[in-house]
Design an enzyme around this catalytic site. Sequence first.
Site, PDB file in Angstrom:
ATOM      1  N   LYS A   1      -0.291  -0.231  -0.071  1.00  0.00           N
ATOM      2  CA  LYS A   1       1.564  -0.986  -0.787  1.00  0.00           C
ATOM      3  C   LYS A   1       1.548  -1.733  -0.034  1.00  0.00           C
ATOM      4  O   LYS A   1       2.390  -2.313  -0.354  1.00  0.00           O
ATOM      5  CB  LYS A   1       1.705   0.292  -0.631  1.00  0.00           C
ATOM      6  CG  LYS A   1       1.894   1.146  -2.189  1.00  0.00           C
ATOM      7  CD  LYS A   1       1.451   1.024  -2.961  1.00  0.00           C
ATOM      8  CE  LYS A   1       2.123   2.301  -4.342  1.00  0.00           C
ATOM      9  NZ  LYS A   1       3.159   2.645  -4.168  1.00  0.00           N
TER      10      LYS A   1
ATOM     11  N   ASP B   1       7.154   7.638  -2.973  1.00  0.00           N
ATOM     12  CA  ASP B   1       6.638   9.117  -2.645  1.00  0.00           C
ATOM     13  C   ASP B   1       6.172   9.071  -1.147  1.00  0.00           C
ATOM     14  O   ASP B   1       5.453   9.474  -0.334  1.00  0.00           O
ATOM     15  CB  ASP B   1       5.900   9.309  -3.260  1.00  0.00           C
ATOM     16  CG  ASP B   1       5.910  10.273  -4.370  1.00  0.00           C
ATOM     17  OD1 ASP B   1       6.081  11.094  -4.616  1.00  0.00           O
ATOM     18  OD2 ASP B   1       5.237   9.462  -5.475  1.00  0.00           O
TER      19      ASP B   1
END
Length: 403
Positions: free
Chosen positions: A76, A121
């Site tokens: 990410k 998340d």
Amino acid sequence: MFVSNPKAGRQPYPQALHAVMSIAKAEESRQWLAGWRRLNAGATPLYAFPDLADELGVAQVSVKDESVRSELGSFKALGAPIALVRLILRTFPAQPFDPRGLLEGRHAHLLAHFTVVSATDGNHGKGLAAAAQSIGCRCVIVLHANVSTEREQAIAAYGAKIVRIAGNYDESVQHAAELAASNGWTVVSDTSYEGYEEIPRDVMQGYGTIAAEIIEATAGQPPFTHVFLQGGVGGLAAGIVSYLWEHFAEQRPLFVMVEPEQADCLYQSALLGKPAKATGAVDSVMAGLACGETSPLAWRFLEQSVDYFMTISDEQAVAAMRRLAAGSARDIPLVAGESGVAGLAGLVQLIKRASTATELGLNGDARILLISTEGATAPGVYAELSGETAGSVLARQHAWVRP
């Protein structure tokens, strides 16, 4: 559960998709990120696992290790920073901003009151918080009930303001949108919805760096025949698929999508032929994949390219974590988090089904690519699931010598 996708074809990369994501744009993003201090220099490793390949009866198993992409511990780190940079360039066209200067914080005095918000998340929120801290703007992160305190603390360490809600991931996405609307903030999400595609596209485009490095690392070698990809909302998969599809055209590898059985939104999308919601409780230990609704933008890429969709259990994911951590005489011990091992868990299950393995060509000629998308991003969770601390696995990794 396992299903083939009748819409997947072997045509060249469509021009309509090329206009959204392309190798050229991925390379531009890659160059912008090259100087960001939070990324480690060079490509992440692409490890061969010959003993695992022998166990499974295939020619080759290779794992791209994204745990060492940066201090953030996951892939990410490639998506959120690029999306934030492109957002700022669009929002302030009159300012003399340059991408590398933004990531180096040279324009922080002009952005101190600019605020971005996102639901997460864990890993996307950490990537966005780290990018915002480097750039000098404000960041608000919305966390749902199933995000661990350990992950919350990791995001807060990068200066983000944390907002907790009692619901699930999709409810946190809605809450982030409401906060943005009422405060004049901008949502930087890795999932798309109606009227919101530009930023998720930029996030996905950042992931093309992974595919570029894979192609460079395997130059002169036979190409991979199969690529197993994690689910979630579909963003990572779309970023990888688009790059490999454009590069290989009709000769692209076979793509298999893997997601938790209780977070099966992409599997359901394949059944219905349109973006769909998960049918389960969306409470998997694979926290990064515990998403309840497919990204419509990602689906535009996946519906024409992913050949098979499948689901796995939490127990199967944990077994895959332990196999990679254990290593062997010829397989390096690897710290791979619970969401990072979905591809291996799916491969193992398909190999066990003789007829399915035959259908997919998972045989002695198969060359398999897996992407371990995260390390021990929640060290306590990793130790509990794998039965060993990440530090212990890394110590064995450093001591490992391939014969």
